[in-house]
Scaffold this motif. Structure first.
Motif, PDB file in Angstrom:
ATOM      1  N   GLY A 149       1.081  -1.467   0.254  1.00 55.51           N
ATOM      2  CA  GLY A 149       0.222  -0.167  -0.206  1.00 55.51           C
ATOM      3  C   GLY A 149       0.933   1.182   0.060  1.00 55.51           C
ATOM      4  N   GLN A 150       1.847   1.346   0.547  1.00 56.24           N
ATOM      5  CA  GLN A 150       3.208   1.908   0.237  1.00 56.24           C
ATOM      6  C   GLN A 150       4.087   2.616  -1.524  1.00 56.24           C
ATOM      7  OE1 GLN A 150       4.520   3.015   4.726  1.00 56.24           O
ATOM      8  NE2 GLN A 150       5.179   1.706   3.901  1.00 56.24           N
ATOM      9  N   ARG A 151       4.218   3.233  -1.263  1.00 49.74           N
ATOM     10  CA  ARG A 151       4.833   3.816  -2.124  1.00 49.74           C
ATOM     11  C   ARG A 151       6.504   3.647  -2.239  1.00 49.74           C
ATOM     12  NH1 ARG A 151       0.928   4.266  -5.667  1.00 49.74           N
ATOM     13  NH2 ARG A 151       2.158   4.525  -7.731  1.00 49.74           N
ATOM     14  N   ASP A 152       7.427   3.385  -2.606  1.00 48.74           N
ATOM     15  CA  ASP A 152       9.505   3.656  -2.910  1.00 48.74           C
ATOM     16  C   ASP A 152       9.591   2.407  -1.399  1.00 48.74           C
ATOM     17  OD1 ASP A 152       9.366   5.041  -5.369  1.00 48.74           O
ATOM     18  OD2 ASP A 152       9.085   6.651  -4.169  1.00 48.74           O
ATOM     19  N   CYS A 153       8.841   1.257  -1.108  1.00 48.77           N
ATOM     20  CA  CYS A 153       9.524   0.747  -0.170  1.00 48.77           C
ATOM     21  C   CYS A 153      10.684   0.246  -0.839  1.00 48.77           C
ATOM     22  CB  CYS A 153       8.492  -0.549   0.016  1.00 48.77           C
ATOM     23  SG  CYS A 153       6.353   0.030   0.857  1.00 48.77           S
ATOM     24  N   ILE A 154      11.152   0.013   0.502  1.00 52.58           N
ATOM     25  CA  ILE A 154      13.343  -0.968  -0.555  1.00 52.58           C
ATOM     26  C   ILE A 154      12.915  -1.929  -1.111  1.00 52.58           C
ATOM     27  CG2 ILE A 154      14.965  -1.586   0.936  1.00 52.58           C
ATOM     28  CD1 ILE A 154      14.537  -0.244   3.321  1.00 52.58           C
ATOM     29  N   GLU A 155      11.586  -2.980  -0.659  1.00 48.22           N
ATOM     30  CA  GLU A 155      11.599  -3.987  -1.202  1.00 48.22           C
ATOM     31  C   GLU A 155      11.338  -3.690  -2.587  1.00 48.22           C
ATOM     32  OE1 GLU A 155       9.802  -7.213   0.077  1.00 48.22           O
ATOM     33  OE2 GLU A 155       8.222  -7.368  -1.850  1.00 48.22           O
ATOM     34  N   THR A 156      11.028  -2.682  -3.472  1.00 49.03           N
ATOM     35  CA  THR A 156      10.899  -2.403  -4.505  1.00 49.03           C
ATOM     36  C   THR A 156      11.332  -1.900  -5.359  1.00 49.03           C
ATOM     37  OG1 THR A 156       9.581  -0.088  -4.288  1.00 49.03           O
ATOM     38  CG2 THR A 156       8.286  -1.654  -4.066  1.00 49.03           C
ATOM     39  N   TRP A 157      13.036  -1.118  -4.370  1.00 50.49           N
ATOM     40  CA  TRP A 157      13.790  -0.477  -5.314  1.00 50.49           C
ATOM     41  C   TRP A 157      15.058  -2.284  -5.012  1.00 50.49           C
ATOM     42  CZ3 TRP A 157      14.219   3.509  -8.368  1.00 50.49           C
ATOM     43  CH2 TRP A 157      13.874   3.904  -8.310  1.00 50.49           C
ATOM     44  N   LEU A 158      15.270  -2.672  -4.036  1.00 52.16           N
ATOM     45  CA  LEU A 158      16.448  -3.775  -3.695  1.00 52.16           C
ATOM     46  C   LEU A 158      16.042  -5.668  -4.515  1.00 52.16           C
ATOM     47  CD1 LEU A 158      18.094  -2.487  -0.363  1.00 52.16           C
ATOM     48  CD2 LEU A 158      17.903  -2.196  -3.120  1.00 52.16           C
ATOM     49  N   SER A 159      14.821  -5.429  -4.614  1.00 51.52           N
ATOM     50  CA  SER A 159      13.892  -6.977  -5.030  1.00 51.52           C
ATOM     51  C   SER A 159      14.596  -7.587  -5.979  1.00 51.52           C
ATOM     52  CB  SER A 159      12.237  -7.314  -5.190  1.00 51.52           C
ATOM     53  OG  SER A 159      11.941  -6.672  -5.885  1.00 51.52           O
ATOM     54  N   GLY A 160      14.569  -8.174  -6.599  1.00 52.86           N
ATOM     55  CA  GLY A 160      14.873  -9.069  -7.673  1.00 52.86           C
ATOM     56  C   GLY A 160      13.809  -8.056  -9.438  1.00 52.86           C
ATOM     57  N   ALA A 161      12.423  -8.026  -8.949  1.00 52.48           N
ATOM     58  CA  ALA A 161      11.798  -7.285  -9.413  1.00 52.48           C
ATOM     59  C   ALA A 161      12.156  -5.867  -9.725  1.00 52.48           C
ATOM     60  CB  ALA A 161      10.283  -7.065  -9.228  1.00 52.48           C
ATOM     61  N   GLY A 162      12.577  -4.818  -8.566  1.00 56.48           N
ATOM     62  CA  GLY A 162      12.931  -3.833  -8.787  1.00 56.48           C
ATOM     63  C   GLY A 162      14.210  -3.297  -9.360  1.00 56.48           C
ATOM     64  N   VAL A 163      15.333  -4.534  -9.574  1.00 56.73           N
ATOM     65  CA  VAL A 163      16.623  -4.528 -10.271  1.00 56.73           C
ATOM     66  C   VAL A 163      16.031  -4.421 -11.588  1.00 56.73           C
ATOM     67  CG1 VAL A 163      18.542  -5.350 -10.586  1.00 56.73           C
ATOM     68  CG2 VAL A 163      17.770  -5.734  -8.486  1.00 56.73           C
ATOM     69  N   ALA A 164      15.576  -5.390 -12.069  1.00 63.33           N
ATOM     70  CA  ALA A 164      14.293  -5.299 -13.193  1.00 63.33           C
ATOM     71  C   ALA A 164      14.175  -3.725 -14.254  1.00 63.33           C
ATOM     72  CB  ALA A 164      13.727  -6.272 -13.595  1.00 63.33           C
ATOM     73  N   LYS A 165      13.151  -3.406 -12.773  1.00 62.12           N
ATOM     74  CA  LYS A 165      12.679  -2.060 -13.564  1.00 62.12           C
ATOM     75  C   LYS A 165      13.349  -0.813 -13.825  1.00 62.12           C
ATOM     76  CE  LYS A 165       7.807  -2.177 -11.256  1.00 62.12           C
ATOM     77  NZ  LYS A 165       7.115  -1.865  -9.944  1.00 62.12           N
ATOM     78  N   SER A 166      15.064  -1.203 -12.572  1.00 66.17           N
ATOM     79  CA  SER A 166      15.527  -0.078 -12.690  1.00 66.17           C
ATOM     80  C   SER A 166      16.166  -0.239 -14.498  1.00 66.17           C
ATOM     81  CB  SER A 166      16.965   0.277 -11.540  1.00 66.17           C
ATOM     82  OG  SER A 166      16.387   0.617 -10.716  1.00 66.17           O
ATOM     83  N   TYR A 167      16.751  -1.121 -15.159  1.00 66.18           N
ATOM     84  CA  TYR A 167      17.563  -1.450 -15.633  1.00 66.18           C
ATOM     85  C   TYR A 167      16.593  -2.027 -16.976  1.00 66.18           C
ATOM     86  CZ  TYR A 167      20.525  -4.101 -19.321  1.00 66.18           C
ATOM     87  OH  TYR A 167      21.469  -4.036 -20.373  1.00 66.18           O
ATOM     88  N   GLU A 168      15.307  -1.543 -16.940  1.00 65.76           N
ATOM     89  CA  GLU A 168      14.308  -1.094 -17.666  1.00 65.76           C
ATOM     90  C   GLU A 168      14.347   0.117 -18.056  1.00 65.76           C
ATOM     91  OE1 GLU A 168       9.947  -2.611 -17.140  1.00 65.76           O
ATOM     92  OE2 GLU A 168      10.005  -2.104 -19.919  1.00 65.76           O
ATOM     93  N   ALA A 169      14.261   1.026 -16.558  1.00 62.22           N
ATOM     94  CA  ALA A 169      14.464   2.619 -17.319  1.00 62.22           C
ATOM     95  C   ALA A 169      15.262   3.380 -17.441  1.00 62.22           C
ATOM     96  CB  ALA A 169      14.193   3.750 -15.332  1.00 62.22           C
ATOM     97  N   LEU A 170      16.600   2.304 -17.351  1.00 62.68           N
ATOM     98  CA  LEU A 170      17.938   3.037 -17.742  1.00 62.68           C
ATOM     99  C   LEU A 170      17.516   2.804 -19.666  1.00 62.68           C
ATOM    100  CD1 LEU A 170      20.783   4.186 -17.073  1.00 62.68           C
ATOM    101  CD2 LEU A 170      21.226   2.346 -17.054  1.00 62.68           C
ATOM    102  N   THR A 171      17.408   1.123 -20.342  1.00 63.48           N
ATOM    103  CA  THR A 171      17.757   0.736 -21.159  1.00 63.48           C
ATOM    104  C   THR A 171      16.441   0.466 -21.804  1.00 63.48           C
ATOM    105  OG1 THR A 171      17.825  -1.772 -20.410  1.00 63.48           O
ATOM    106  CG2 THR A 171      19.033  -0.731 -20.247  1.00 63.48           C
TER     107      THR A 171
END
Ligand SMILES: [Zn+2]
Length: 336
Positions: free
Chosen positions: A208-230
């Motif tokens: 229910g929150q936004r920008d939890c640590i999990e949304t950035w450090l989980s496997g899905a979070g890494v995939a999202k960061s990479y997608e934002a970059l490439t």
């Protein structure tokens, strides 16, 4: 993943199920959505039995039967005085309010009293705890954290969770959320000026929150960061295990290690553990511990950071070993 730790430990409380004082050996079970792993852990720390089974997908009764069959195979003893006690680690939690399972990704288990039901079938005591707590206990008792008073265990994988062990005893706390770190908001504003990256902030989390640590450090979070970059959709394993490290994968790794350092600096500021032990799939990324240690002095409120950071000594086996160690006399604080 310690998705929403309310955890901690559920104990089959049937008084007819005698509790061994200090068992010579314990059965540990890692109950996952697709696999059930069973070990027999001797008091010496030696694993004398190990087997994996598929987790049934056709309902609670089938899971109960599969667990019972697996335990009988591991320990055919029928004398109640000689049976080995059972510890189970799993993503999910035991509600302190109801004693029933909740937040399990194996959803058939939710709203069930697994410890009591299994204890009844097996006629022996069963303890259940969150898998991040089991991981931390394992590493604190005879893993990378065994020589330290205060251990913070971290799972970086499908989800992000944590546990705290003091003197080889897990902290639970009155709300049973000690170590529940993945659903704190990550203070991203501290990083944006440090790294040039297409941040794409405001990630929603299932809690229910936004920008939890999990949304950035989980496997899905890494995939999202990479997608934002490439603009490309890769899995975290494809990104970090790719031997041909492109500029984009290097940049994603740098961002990830800095995000880890920032997130862990909040743990250091709060409990100042002597060692942080990393587990889960992402913890196997080569060079991650050193990269985090190289960044966190910038974020910790101290003129020195002597905190150790290491990968799990028992690797993927830590969760199931910790489940067995739930039958260590000091596994859980009595203040829970
Ligand atoms: Zn969250």
């Amino acid at each position: 993943m310690k998705s929403s730790k309310e955890p901690s430990v559920a104990l089959d409380s049937n008084p007819e199920h005698a509790l061994p004082a200090t068992p010579k050996a314990r059965i540990g079970i890692d109950l996952g959505g697709t696999k059930i792993e069973v070990i027999c852990l001797e008091h010496s720390g030696l694993v004398s039995y190990q087997k994996r089974f598929d987790t049934p997908r056709d309902g609670y009764e089938s899971i109960l039967k599969a667990l019972a069959d697996a335990i009988y195979l591991a320990d055919p003893e029928t004398d109640p005085g000689l049976m080995k006690p059972i510890g189970i680690g799993m993503p999910g939690a035991v509600s302190k309010k109801t004693g029933l399972m909740k937040n399990c990704n194996t959803t058939e288990l939710n709203h069930r009293n697994l410890a009591a039901d299994l204890g009844e079938v097996l006629n022996r005591p069963v303890k259940i705890a969150n898998d991040a707590d089991c991981f931390t206990l394992s590493e604190a008792i005879d893993g990378a954290g065994q020589d330290y008073h205060c251990v913070f265990g971290v799972i970086l994988g499908t989800g992000v969770g944590g546990g705290i062990a003091i003197h080889q005893t897990l902290l639970a706390g009155p709300n049973a959320i000690a170590g529940e770190w993945g659903h704190n908001r990550i203070p991203l504003e501290r990083l944006q000026s440090d790294i040039d990256f297409p941040w794409a902030l405001d990630r929603p989390c299932y809690c229910g929150q936004r920008d939890c640590i999990e949304t950035w450090l989980s496997g899905a979070g890494v995939a999202k960061s990479y997608e934002a970059l490439t603009g490309e959709r890769w899995t975290a394993a494809q990104i970090f295990e790719n031997p041909d490290q492109s500029e984009a994968t290097q940049k994603t790794f740098q961002q990830y290690s800095q995000l880890c350092a920032l997130s862990l600096s909040t743990v250091i500021n709060l409990i100042d553990p002597e060692i942080i032990v990393l587990g889960g799939g992402l913890s196997k990324t080569p060079g991650l511990c050193a990269a985090i240690a190289g960044h966190w002095a910038h974020y910790v409120f101290s003129d020195q950071v002597d905190t150790r950071i290491e990968s799990a000594q028992h690797g993927d086996a830590s969760g199931v070993r910790g489940a067995a160690w739930l039958w260590s006399p000091s596994a859980y604080s009595t203040f829970r």
